[in-house]
Design a protein around this motif. Structure first.
Motif, PDB file in Angstrom:
ATOM      1  N   THR A 189      60.620   3.541  -3.666  1.00  0.00           N
ATOM      2  CA  THR A 189      60.542   2.164  -4.278  1.00  0.00           C
ATOM      3  C   THR A 189      59.396   1.819  -4.006  1.00  0.00           C
ATOM      4  N   ASP A 190      58.957   0.402  -4.706  1.00  0.00           N
ATOM      5  CA  ASP A 190      57.643  -0.249  -4.475  1.00  0.00           C
ATOM      6  C   ASP A 190      58.065  -1.523  -3.370  1.00  0.00           C
ATOM      7  N   LYS A 191      57.005  -2.321  -3.302  1.00  0.00           N
ATOM      8  CA  LYS A 191      57.134  -3.375  -2.230  1.00  0.00           C
ATOM      9  C   LYS A 191      58.448  -4.210  -2.165  1.00  0.00           C
ATOM     10  N   SER A 192      58.695  -4.584  -3.767  1.00  0.00           N
ATOM     11  CA  SER A 192      59.954  -5.708  -3.931  1.00  0.00           C
ATOM     12  C   SER A 192      61.042  -4.714  -4.117  1.00  0.00           C
ATOM     13  N   GLY A 193      61.252  -3.312  -3.609  1.00  0.00           N
ATOM     14  CA  GLY A 193      62.244  -2.428  -3.692  1.00  0.00           C
ATOM     15  C   GLY A 193      63.074  -1.887  -4.923  1.00  0.00           C
ATOM     16  N   ALA A 194      62.038  -1.948  -5.919  1.00  0.00           N
ATOM     17  CA  ALA A 194      62.249  -1.450  -7.156  1.00  0.00           C
ATOM     18  C   ALA A 194      62.110   0.002  -7.267  1.00  0.00           C
ATOM     19  N   PHE A 195      62.841   0.768  -7.928  1.00  0.00           N
ATOM     20  CA  PHE A 195      62.622   2.261  -8.182  1.00  0.00           C
ATOM     21  C   PHE A 195      61.193   2.572  -8.688  1.00  0.00           C
ATOM     22  N   THR A 196      60.454   3.152  -8.179  1.00  0.00           N
ATOM     23  CA  THR A 196      59.266   3.908  -8.641  1.00  0.00           C
ATOM     24  C   THR A 196      58.757   5.392  -8.234  1.00  0.00           C
ATOM     25  N   LEU A 197      57.878   6.054  -8.991  1.00  0.00           N
ATOM     26  CA  LEU A 197      57.464   7.299  -8.804  1.00  0.00           C
ATOM     27  C   LEU A 197      56.041   6.965  -8.280  1.00  0.00           C
ATOM     28  N   ASP A 198      55.518   5.774  -8.528  1.00  0.00           N
ATOM     29  CA  ASP A 198      54.093   5.783  -8.083  1.00  0.00           C
ATOM     30  C   ASP A 198      53.637   6.574  -6.706  1.00  0.00           C
ATOM     31  N   ASN A 199      54.402   6.153  -5.737  1.00  0.00           N
ATOM     32  CA  ASN A 199      53.982   6.697  -4.355  1.00  0.00           C
ATOM     33  C   ASN A 199      53.931   8.257  -4.375  1.00  0.00           C
ATOM     34  N   ILE A 200      55.051   8.686  -4.834  1.00  0.00           N
ATOM     35  CA  ILE A 200      54.988  10.362  -4.802  1.00  0.00           C
ATOM     36  C   ILE A 200      53.871  10.696  -5.651  1.00  0.00           C
ATOM     37  N   LEU A 201      53.423  10.060  -6.922  1.00  0.00           N
ATOM     38  CA  LEU A 201      52.387  10.629  -7.540  1.00  0.00           C
ATOM     39  C   LEU A 201      51.146  10.254  -7.051  1.00  0.00           C
ATOM     40  N   SER A 202      51.193   9.065  -6.121  1.00  0.00           N
ATOM     41  CA  SER A 202      49.510   8.987  -5.760  1.00  0.00           C
ATOM     42  C   SER A 202      49.401   9.842  -4.516  1.00  0.00           C
ATOM     43  N   VAL A 203      50.411  10.595  -3.934  1.00  0.00           N
ATOM     44  CA  VAL A 203      50.217  11.397  -2.948  1.00  0.00           C
ATOM     45  C   VAL A 203      49.236  12.606  -3.648  1.00  0.00           C
ATOM     46  N   GLY A 204      49.165  12.754  -4.749  1.00  0.00           N
ATOM     47  CA  GLY A 204      48.179  13.749  -5.120  1.00  0.00           C
ATOM     48  C   GLY A 204      46.849  13.621  -5.089  1.00  0.00           C
ATOM     49  N   GLN A 205      46.433  12.278  -5.032  1.00  0.00           N
ATOM     50  CA  GLN A 205      45.139  11.761  -4.829  1.00  0.00           C
ATOM     51  C   GLN A 205      44.597  12.318  -3.352  1.00  0.00           C
ATOM     52  N   TYR A 206      45.684  12.575  -2.312  1.00  0.00           N
ATOM     53  CA  TYR A 206      45.289  13.237  -1.041  1.00  0.00           C
ATOM     54  C   TYR A 206      45.316  14.511  -0.947  1.00  0.00           C
ATOM     55  N   SER A 207      45.075  15.356  -1.921  1.00  0.00           N
ATOM     56  CA  SER A 207      45.450  16.751  -1.916  1.00  0.00           C
ATOM     57  C   SER A 207      44.514  17.282  -1.530  1.00  0.00           C
ATOM     58  N   ASN A 208      43.106  16.709  -1.272  1.00  0.00           N
ATOM     59  CA  ASN A 208      42.046  17.489  -0.356  1.00  0.00           C
ATOM     60  C   ASN A 208      42.483  17.426   1.045  1.00  0.00           C
ATOM     61  N   VAL A 209      43.191  16.222   1.517  1.00  0.00           N
ATOM     62  CA  VAL A 209      43.639  16.071   3.000  1.00  0.00           C
ATOM     63  C   VAL A 209      44.683  17.009   3.288  1.00  0.00           C
ATOM     64  N   PHE A 210      45.677  17.195   2.193  1.00  0.00           N
ATOM     65  CA  PHE A 210      46.714  18.130   2.428  1.00  0.00           C
ATOM     66  C   PHE A 210      46.329  19.523   2.337  1.00  0.00           C
ATOM     67  N   LEU A 211      45.590  19.977   1.643  1.00  0.00           N
ATOM     68  CA  LEU A 211      44.831  21.335   1.903  1.00  0.00           C
ATOM     69  C   LEU A 211      43.989  21.490   3.122  1.00  0.00           C
ATOM     70  N   ARG A 212      43.161  20.531   3.513  1.00  0.00           N
ATOM     71  CA  ARG A 212      42.456  20.636   4.745  1.00  0.00           C
ATOM     72  C   ARG A 212      43.378  20.759   5.969  1.00  0.00           C
ATOM     73  N   SER A 213      44.612  19.995   5.931  1.00  0.00           N
ATOM     74  CA  SER A 213      45.635  20.001   7.079  1.00  0.00           C
ATOM     75  C   SER A 213      46.401  21.569   7.145  1.00  0.00           C
ATOM     76  N   ILE A 214      46.504  22.224   6.083  1.00  0.00           N
ATOM     77  CA  ILE A 214      47.146  23.424   5.829  1.00  0.00           C
ATOM     78  C   ILE A 214      46.197  24.238   6.238  1.00  0.00           C
ATOM     79  N   TRP A 215      44.881  24.446   5.787  1.00  0.00           N
ATOM     80  CA  TRP A 215      44.076  25.299   6.109  1.00  0.00           C
ATOM     81  C   TRP A 215      43.637  25.411   7.740  1.00  0.00           C
ATOM     82  N   LEU A 216      43.538  24.133   8.422  1.00  0.00           N
ATOM     83  CA  LEU A 216      43.176  24.138   9.674  1.00  0.00           C
ATOM     84  C   LEU A 216      44.334  24.390  10.409  1.00  0.00           C
ATOM     85  N   GLY A 217      45.250  24.189  10.050  1.00  0.00           N
ATOM     86  CA  GLY A 217      46.565  24.462  10.736  1.00  0.00           C
ATOM     87  C   GLY A 217      46.750  25.958  10.842  1.00  0.00           C
TER      88      GLY A 217
END
Lengths: 276, 271
Positions: free
Chosen positions: A33-61
């Protein structure tokens, strides 16, 4: 003690529904959901922007897990070959540092690794050049290994100590040399311990956020830091934070699913009964 | 691997594990105004004095102990009841319950923490009132302690002969009395282990407290703020005190266990 005793777990069921199931539903709810409580996929989709952080975490772990395994296996093996009395002393010595709060343990490394820290002071005293260690990815891996290596050693030890010596003798009688005994008998029989050790190190290492903050400086942001920032930090956005948490959970579940594929169903109880 | 090599290796790993703690302890006795972390300029106990005069630390310590006692007590009672219930369940409901029990143990701590924060802030907050504070920390701690209690009680229940409880009832003992006189003594070691684990896990917890505490200070949260803001050997003094207390506790518990084991062995040999 049939019908009555089943009711005894009712308060627990209610408790876990309120404090485990409901919060997880909330994470999913916020993630979609977004801030108003309406359904949205934006949050999940914007996780993709942080793929470098995910890759770094998985790599270092993954690196920290591998280092823990390579460092911990020989020690677990050595301990398991000792006389019973000394085994319990050694196991206690492995666990003792875990009783110190992990923030303090990590803080201790800060004082060692700093540019003006003890290790550099020692190097300078020997006339060697300074080494920049703090605020690097290596320092983060070191912090992870230091904090989580007992979780690797203990399950390894508990499977290694259960290997029946007559199995090893049998292999020797059949002409296997030490190397062969180790690779063909000991290692395969210790696989359940390896799997549970790898899981127990990898899960907290991937999702840590303090170690990276204390030892990694600003340049080694991990998934945990990202989540922290969305809930208590400057980037306040619980919806995005929930989405990142959800993705982190899915990643961990997939990793554990893969690990369980290698497990032959033998239960290794590393936590229970190993308090001391 | 030869024996000597094994010894050297063991020594190196233990050096790795203990050297940082040792450094921390040594520098807690450092007599310096500039709070240097690398130059040892003389022996002093002043950081200990400062530590025990620090009202914030003492308050954080009080909160931590209060939370740990409450969480350990509640999770031990709830968890023991739950374990008895679960052990008498059929296969399928048992599996569902065990999966729910295992979930918080495999779920990343930070996710458990933020999920509970969402619960407290956005659900409890709707009804007004302060949502984050002692109550929310205690509730969160009970939650993450419960699985450990259940997992340490369940094996004891499995080892117990169910006929014992039935025999007590056949002899006219009411169920509640039969529980306290027959079942509880049998599973007591598991209950105590679970309680000690809950207590220590609660004292040590940082991540989940961090997300559910609001402005309430616990010792780990205070330590965290110390490592962030300023560098003070007070933190070393605190580590040393904690380390010594833990060591003393472990030694007491272990010698007591060893003694109990010896007594059991002697009794077995006698009879």
């Amino acid at each position: 003690m049939k019908t009555n005793s089943k009711l005894l777990s009712a308060p627990y069921t209610v408790w876990m529904t309120v404090f485990i199931v409901l919060p997880m539903v909330l994470v999913a709810w916020f993630a979609f959901t977004d801030k108003s409580g309406a359904f949205t996929l934006d949050n999940i989709l914007s996780v993709g922007q942080y793929s470098n952080v995910f890759l770094r975490s998985i790599w270092l772990g993954a690196v920290a897990t591998a280092v823990s395994l390579v460092m911990g296996y020989p020690l677990a093996y050595i301990i398991s070959r000792l006389p019973a009395k000394r085994q319990s002393v050694m196991v206690m010595l492995v666990m003792l540092p875990m009783w110190m709060n992990f923030l303090l343990r990590t803080y201790a490394w800060m004082t060692l690794l700093e540019d003006n820290g003890l290790i550099n002071a020692a190097l300078a005293a020997l006339g060697l050049p300074k080494v920049h260690m703090i605020n690097t990815a290596g320092a983060v891996v070191l912090g992870m290994v230091y904090n989580y290596i007992p979780y690797m050693i203990l399950p390894l030890y508990s499977v290694l100590t259960k290997i029946d010596p007559s199995v090893i003798e049998a292999a020797q009688d059949l002409g296997a040399d030490d190397k062969k005994v180790f690779l063909k008998v000991v290692v395969p029989m210790s696989m359940p311990g390896v799997i549970s050790g790898v899981t127990m190190v990898f899960v907290p290492a991937v999702s840590t956020f303090i170690i990276s903050k204390m030892l990694g400086g600003g340049g080694n942001l991990l998934i945990g830091d990202l989540i922290d920032m969305q809930f208590l930090g400057s980037a306040y956005n619980p919806n995005l934070g929930s989405a990142i948490s959800l993705v982190l959970m899915v990643i961990i579940l997939i990793c554990m699913g893969i690990m369980n594929q290698f497990d032959d169903g033998e239960e290794v109880n590393a936590g229970g009964g190993m308090l001391l | 691997m030869t024996k000597a090599m094994g010894r050297v290796y063991t020594l190196l790993i233990f050096l790795f594990l203990y050297a940082p703690i040792l450094v921390l302890i040594v520098f807690s006795f450092n007599d310096t105004e500039t709070a240097s972390r690398t130059v040892f300029s003389g022996f002093s106990l002043k950081w200990y004095q400062k530590l025990f005069e620090d009202r914030l630390i003492l308050e954080a310590l009080r909160n931590t102990l209060l939370i740990a006692v409450a969480a350990a007590a509640a999770s031990t009672v709830l968890g023991t009841m739950a374990a008895i219930g679960i052990s008498s369940m059929k296969r399928l409901p048992k599996r569902v319950m065990m999966n729910i029990t295992n979930f918080p143990m495999v779920n990343p701590e930070i996710v458990t923490g933020v999920s509970m924060m969402l619960l407290f802030v956005f659900t409890v907050g709707l009804f007004g009132g302060r949502s984050l504070g002692m109550a929310s920390i205690i509730a969160a701690h009970i939650t993450f302690c419960l699985p450990y209690v259940i997992l340490s009680v369940l094996p004891k229940l499995r080892q117990m002969d169910p006929a014992l409880y039935e025999a007590a009832q056949d002899l006219g003992c009411p169920p509640v009395k039969a529980f306290f006189k027959v079942v509880l003594p049998e599973i007591m070691p598991g209950v105590v282990t679970g309680m000690i684990m809950a207590f220590t896990l609660s004292i040590d917890d940082f991540v989940i407290s961090y997300f559910t505490s609001g402005t309430t200070q616990t010792l780990p949260i205070y330590i965290y703020s110390m490592t962030r803001k300023r560098v003070s050997p007070e933190i070393n003094a605190l580590s040393t005190v904690l380390f010594v207390v833990v060591m003393a506790l472990l030694i007491i518990v272990n010698t007591r266990n060893a003694k109990a084991n010896r007594q059991i062995k002697e009794m077995e040999e006698d009879g």
